[in-house]
Design a protein around this motif. Structure first.
Motif, PDB file in Angstrom:
ATOM      1  N   ASN A 396      -4.437 -19.763  14.829  1.00 31.50           N
ATOM      2  CA  ASN A 396      -3.059 -20.282  14.793  1.00 31.50           C
ATOM      3  C   ASN A 396      -2.044 -19.269  15.308  1.00 31.50           C
ATOM      4  N   GLN A 397      -2.449 -18.477  16.309  1.00 30.43           N
ATOM      5  CA  GLN A 397      -1.564 -17.509  16.947  1.00 30.43           C
ATOM      6  C   GLN A 397      -1.164 -18.032  18.326  1.00 30.43           C
ATOM      7  N   LEU A 398       0.104 -17.843  18.668  1.00 32.87           N
ATOM      8  CA  LEU A 398       0.624 -18.340  19.941  1.00 32.87           C
ATOM      9  C   LEU A 398      -0.075 -17.662  21.111  1.00 32.87           C
ATOM     10  N   ALA A 399      -0.475 -18.449  22.102  1.00 38.31           N
ATOM     11  CA  ALA A 399      -1.187 -17.903  23.259  1.00 38.31           C
ATOM     12  C   ALA A 399      -0.604 -18.356  24.589  1.00 38.31           C
ATOM     13  N   GLY A 400       0.307 -19.332  24.593  1.00 33.82           N
ATOM     14  CA  GLY A 400       0.857 -19.813  25.857  1.00 33.82           C
ATOM     15  C   GLY A 400       1.996 -20.786  25.632  1.00 33.82           C
ATOM     16  N   MET A 401       2.749 -21.064  26.720  1.00 31.51           N
ATOM     17  CA  MET A 401       3.925 -21.933  26.671  1.00 31.51           C
ATOM     18  C   MET A 401       3.796 -23.000  27.749  1.00 31.51           C
ATOM     19  N   LEU A 402       4.036 -24.266  27.393  1.00 30.53           N
ATOM     20  CA  LEU A 402       3.822 -25.371  28.320  1.00 30.53           C
ATOM     21  C   LEU A 402       4.769 -25.294  29.508  1.00 30.53           C
ATOM     22  N   SER A 403       4.183 -25.291  30.707  1.00 30.36           N
ATOM     23  CA  SER A 403       4.964 -25.277  31.941  1.00 30.36           C
ATOM     24  C   SER A 403       5.022 -26.656  32.586  1.00 30.36           C
ATOM     25  N   GLY A 404       3.908 -27.390  32.586  1.00 33.85           N
ATOM     26  CA  GLY A 404       3.918 -28.719  33.199  1.00 33.85           C
ATOM     27  C   GLY A 404       2.514 -29.258  33.351  1.00 33.85           C
ATOM     28  N   GLY A 405       2.438 -30.455  33.903  1.00 34.53           N
ATOM     29  CA  GLY A 405       1.152 -31.097  34.122  1.00 34.53           C
ATOM     30  C   GLY A 405       1.199 -31.989  35.342  1.00 34.53           C
ATOM     31  N   ALA A 420      -7.350 -35.225  31.142  1.00 37.08           N
ATOM     32  CA  ALA A 420      -5.943 -34.886  30.940  1.00 37.08           C
ATOM     33  C   ALA A 420      -5.837 -33.371  30.805  1.00 37.08           C
ATOM     34  N   PHE A 421      -4.930 -32.763  31.555  1.00 38.72           N
ATOM     35  CA  PHE A 421      -4.794 -31.302  31.487  1.00 38.72           C
ATOM     36  C   PHE A 421      -3.346 -30.917  31.773  1.00 38.72           C
ATOM     37  N   ASP A 422      -2.999 -29.686  31.404  1.00 35.97           N
ATOM     38  CA  ASP A 422      -1.666 -29.128  31.639  1.00 35.97           C
ATOM     39  C   ASP A 422      -1.786 -27.658  32.004  1.00 35.97           C
ATOM     40  N   TRP A 423      -0.684 -27.117  32.548  1.00 36.80           N
ATOM     41  CA  TRP A 423      -0.599 -25.687  32.848  1.00 36.80           C
ATOM     42  C   TRP A 423       0.313 -25.012  31.827  1.00 36.80           C
ATOM     43  N   TYR A 424      -0.165 -23.942  31.250  1.00 41.15           N
ATOM     44  CA  TYR A 424       0.596 -23.169  30.273  1.00 41.15           C
ATOM     45  C   TYR A 424       0.796 -21.745  30.783  1.00 41.15           C
ATOM     46  N   GLY A 425       2.048 -21.278  30.726  1.00 39.41           N
ATOM     47  CA  GLY A 425       2.295 -19.878  31.005  1.00 39.41           C
ATOM     48  C   GLY A 425       1.574 -19.019  29.981  1.00 39.41           C
ATOM     49  N   ARG A 426       0.957 -17.936  30.434  1.00 42.01           N
ATOM     50  CA  ARG A 426       0.140 -17.092  29.562  1.00 42.01           C
ATOM     51  C   ARG A 426       1.018 -16.138  28.752  1.00 42.01           C
ATOM     52  N   PHE A 427       0.809 -16.125  27.432  1.00 39.81           N
ATOM     53  CA  PHE A 427       1.563 -15.206  26.592  1.00 39.81           C
ATOM     54  C   PHE A 427       1.217 -13.761  26.914  1.00 39.81           C
ATOM     55  N   ASP A 428      -0.042 -13.475  27.269  1.00 40.97           N
ATOM     56  CA  ASP A 428      -0.409 -12.098  27.583  1.00 40.97           C
ATOM     57  C   ASP A 428       0.281 -11.614  28.853  1.00 40.97           C
ATOM     58  N   VAL A 429       0.686 -12.520  29.730  1.00 41.20           N
ATOM     59  CA  VAL A 429       1.462 -12.151  30.922  1.00 41.20           C
ATOM     60  C   VAL A 429       2.927 -11.923  30.551  1.00 41.20           C
ATOM     61  N   ALA A 430       3.449 -12.750  29.655  1.00 43.53           N
ATOM     62  CA  ALA A 430       4.849 -12.602  29.239  1.00 43.53           C
ATOM     63  C   ALA A 430       5.058 -11.393  28.334  1.00 43.53           C
ATOM     64  N   PHE A 431       4.044 -11.030  27.572  1.00 44.48           N
ATOM     65  CA  PHE A 431       4.212 -10.046  26.509  1.00 44.48           C
ATOM     66  C   PHE A 431       4.775  -8.697  26.965  1.00 44.48           C
ATOM     67  N   PRO A 432       4.322  -8.112  28.086  1.00 41.94           N
ATOM     68  CA  PRO A 432       4.900  -6.817  28.464  1.00 41.94           C
ATOM     69  C   PRO A 432       6.411  -6.857  28.651  1.00 41.94           C
ATOM     70  N   GLN A 433       6.951  -8.015  28.997  1.00 44.10           N
ATOM     71  CA  GLN A 433       8.391  -8.124  29.224  1.00 44.10           C
ATOM     72  C   GLN A 433       9.184  -8.325  27.931  1.00 44.10           C
ATOM     73  N   ILE A 434       8.508  -8.723  26.857  1.00 47.30           N
ATOM     74  CA  ILE A 434       9.204  -8.957  25.591  1.00 47.30           C
ATOM     75  C   ILE A 434       8.636  -8.098  24.467  1.00 47.30           C
ATOM     76  N   ARG A 435       7.760  -7.192  24.832  1.00 48.11           N
ATOM     77  CA  ARG A 435       7.089  -6.347  23.840  1.00 48.11           C
ATOM     78  C   ARG A 435       8.099  -5.537  23.033  1.00 48.11           C
TER      79      ARG A 435
END
Length: 679
Positions: A396-405, A420-435
């Protein structure tokens, strides 16, 4: 003799242990009620706006890709002719009923709001559970006299201002309203009846293949971290979803993660209204009551990246309701096939839940594969309005943010897509910018009582990727949108560098001691500055500077003169300690001849020079005939360069590395050999 060694890295991976969720319990304040509810008053004057025309509806649009829920409408002085009354307690109260025919709800845009101890209230004139919102007082919710109010349901709203002065004049201006036309909050109806306003678009709300979150009670706690947000952008209102995220020390600073294609500027963030418990009362049961929905009004933009960069935005909400869950997160990459759960508001409807897993990458234009997960759905789907919502791993830890489908074919819906599928921005990619923010390096205090003028803390020697939003006029990013670095006693030098990857960008750098640089009469007041026509700037502060370096907090501001596009830059501050010499080398790590040392470099989004505590040094004794320095990289396809300099630290100046020796092949293995014949 002493050499200082640095690595220049373009790609690498790192792992961060996850952070758990935490529940917020804040102080509660009794609601006193609007003036008309506290005492008997005469009926308020009533003003009607003209009905919305088809042409007006067509002309007032938000950005493509957003789910639009309303249009902006201008108001005239005649539309706002209210009436003053004297209340029993002797105070003066101004009252007006404003109607916008066909509206499902209304928001007011207030400007020049300087009410002091006076109070502005809005009261719904709709349904069996009308609510009042307020009091709005002082200089408004952001402290600068400009904000959007809560959304009052229905096509009419009672506006009341209770003055604390004997003078009968309004200390604010209503410049426009947001006329919400469809998919507005509905109350007390079964989920299946969740409707649209009778005027407006005819598209449905949540599709039948969605799963009511209350049908999966094991996720009831996690669901309290997810909110539906509405906001104002362009010529109307729009909606998305998002998640409140915890910090490493559970400081309860209300950071909120959503998508950049939803909100990408501070101007949009300021208009946010979040609805936290907009969900059914039971599995597929009735919609919530007004009293059960927790609302939060207003936010500020903290960080983000464009669609191509991972499509995320981190906001800081002004508040959250009592009982809100601050979701945990994990900055490790999701494994292939890993199970995930999505919680969201499809089309702005009641909260839903979806179950799936990380699948093979499905490429799509504008979303680089390395920045996104492809999530295959086993149960449930997402729709417009779900954008920005999170996926959670099996902890139950956040891993990504919905971008679209993918867009369904004509005549079909997301329920018909197989798979059915969607694209999610990766939290591990965002993390260095908000660490810096999520690891509590930005001065957050319990309950979210942050210092709005402080800005984000940056760590000496650690590069920080900064994304500046598109602007329409020259802008100074200072105060809450700036940065700060702490200089300890005994430090001899502070060096601040700005290296910009966006082509042809023009940024200037400003620094002040113990207060943020400010704009006064068109000029920026600061203690130090670096002003060129490029995006690369450098300031060095030492004992010879005017004023000289002192122990304390230095505040950093960036001025942008490039309009119409987002700018990506890297900000680095380095503090040199006493006794380190001109290079400030005491922070570097000592190496021993012939002894290997293993180390990891964090993930970066642009070429980064690792200095200070991330650098190394070795002493060369008298009589030595050769120094050989070798880096062997085990991470596949990594590109690492090696630099060495005698007597001083390797630095960058005007985007160039200042060094005596280098090895800069396209791989991760580099060797420098220095002998008497070297130059």
């Amino acid at each position: 003799m002493r050499f200082i060694l640095l690595a220049f890295v373009t790609t690498s991976l790192f792992a961060q242990r996850g952070v758990p969720s935490a529940v917020f319990h804040g102080p509660q304040k009794a609601q006193q009620g609007a003036p008309g509810q506290r005492q008997t008053l005469r009926a308020a004057p009533e003003r009607w706006l003209a009905p919305v025309t088809a042409a007006e509806r067509e002309a007032k649009r938000v950005r493509p890709g957003l789910t639009q829920i309303g249009i902006h409408r201008g108001v005239t002085a005649a539309d706002l002719e209210g009436g003053w009354q004297t209340a029993r307690d002797g105070s003066s109260i101004w009252r007006l009923v404003l109607r916008s025919p066909g509206a499902a709800a209304m928001r007011l845009h207030l400007e020049n709001f300087h009410a002091g101890a006076g109070e502005l209230w809005l009261t719904e004139l709709h349904g069996d559970q009308p609510q009042s919102f307020g009091p709005y007082s002082g200089d408004g919710i952001h402290g600068d006299g400009e904000f959007w109010t809560n959304a009052a349901l229905g096509e009419a709203v009672l506006i009341e201002f209770q003055s604390n002065s004997r003078f009968r004049s309004l200390p604010f201006r209503i410049s426009e309203i947001s006329h919400l036309t469809d998919l507005a909050i509905q109350l007390g109806k079964p989920s299946a009846d969740m409707g649209l306003a009778k005027t407006g678009d005819s598209r449905a709300a949540a599709l039948a293949c969605n799963i009511d979150v209350n049908c999966r009670p094991e996720y009831a706690e996690l669901a309290r971290a997810v909110a539906r947000i509405s906001f104002e952008t362009g010529d109307g209102g729009a909606l998305c979803s998002g998640t409140v995220v915890n910090t490493r020390n559970s400081s309860f600073v209300p950071y909120f993660l959503t998508a950049a294609h939803c909100i990408s500027t501070d101007a949009e963030a300021r208009t946010v209204e979040a609805f936290f418990l907009y969900q059914s009362q039971s599995c597929n049961g009735p919609a919530p009551t007004a009293a059960s929905i927790g609302r939060a009004l207003g936010a500020r933009y903290m960080a983000g990246s464009s669609l191509e960069g991972g499509d995320f935005t981190l906001l800081r909400l002004n508040s959250v309701p009592d009982g809100t869950i601050f979701a945990g997160w994990n900055a490790d990459e999701l494994a292939g096939g890993a199970a995930v759960t999505g919680i969201h508001h499809p089309s702005g409807d009641l909260k839903k839940i979806s179950f799936g897993s990380r699948g093979d990458t499905v490429n799509t234009r504008g979303r680089p594969a390395q920045n996104f997960y492809t999530i295959n759905w086993r149960e449930g789907v997402t729709q417009g309005g779900s954008s920005g919502s999170g996926i959670f791993n099996d902890q139950n830890q956040l891993a990504g943010m919905l971008s679209g489908g993918p867009r369904p074919p004509t005549g079909q819906t997301e329920c018909d897509l197989r798979p059915a599928f969607d694209w999610y921005g990766r939290f591990d990619v965002a993390f260095p910018q908000i660490r810096t923010l999520l690891e509590d390096r930005a001065g957050g205090t319990p309950g979210g009582a942050t210092n709005p003028a402080a800005g984000a803390v940056i760590t000496s020697g650690t590069p920080l990727r900064v994304t500046l939003p598109s602007i329409s006029t020259s802008t100074l990013f200072s105060g809450s949108q700036g940065y700060r670095v702490q200089v300890p006693e005994g430090a001899t030098e502070l060096e601040i560098n700005l290296v910009t990857t966006t082509a042809n960008a023009d940024l200037d750098l400003f620094v002040s001691f113990e207060s943020a640089p400010v704009l006064e009469s068109g000029r920026i007041r600061s203690d130090y500055n670096s002003i060129t026509n490029s995006g690369n700037e450098r300031i060095v502060i030492n004992a010879q500077s005017s004023p000289p370096l002192r122990a304390g907090t230095y505040y950093i501001a960036i001025a942008s003169f490039t309009t119409g596009r987002e700018i990506v830059t890297t900000l680095t501050a380095r503090v040199g300690a006493a006794g380190s010499g001109s290079g400030g080398t005491s922070e570097t790590t000592q190496l021993t001849s012939g002894v290997s040392r293993n180390f990891s470099l964090p993930a970066v989004t642009a070429g980064t020079l690792f200095r200070g505590s991330s650098a190394y040094r070795i002493d060369v004794p008298a009589g030595a005939t050769q120094l050989q320095i070798r880096v062997n990289t085990v991470t596949a396809n990594a590109d690492v360069d090696l630099y060495a300099r005698f007597g001083a630290e390797v630095v960058t100046e005007n985007s160039r590395v200042v060094t005596d020796h280098r090895s800069d092949s396209d791989g991760g293995n580099e060797t420098i050999t220095i002998t008497a014949q070297s130059t």
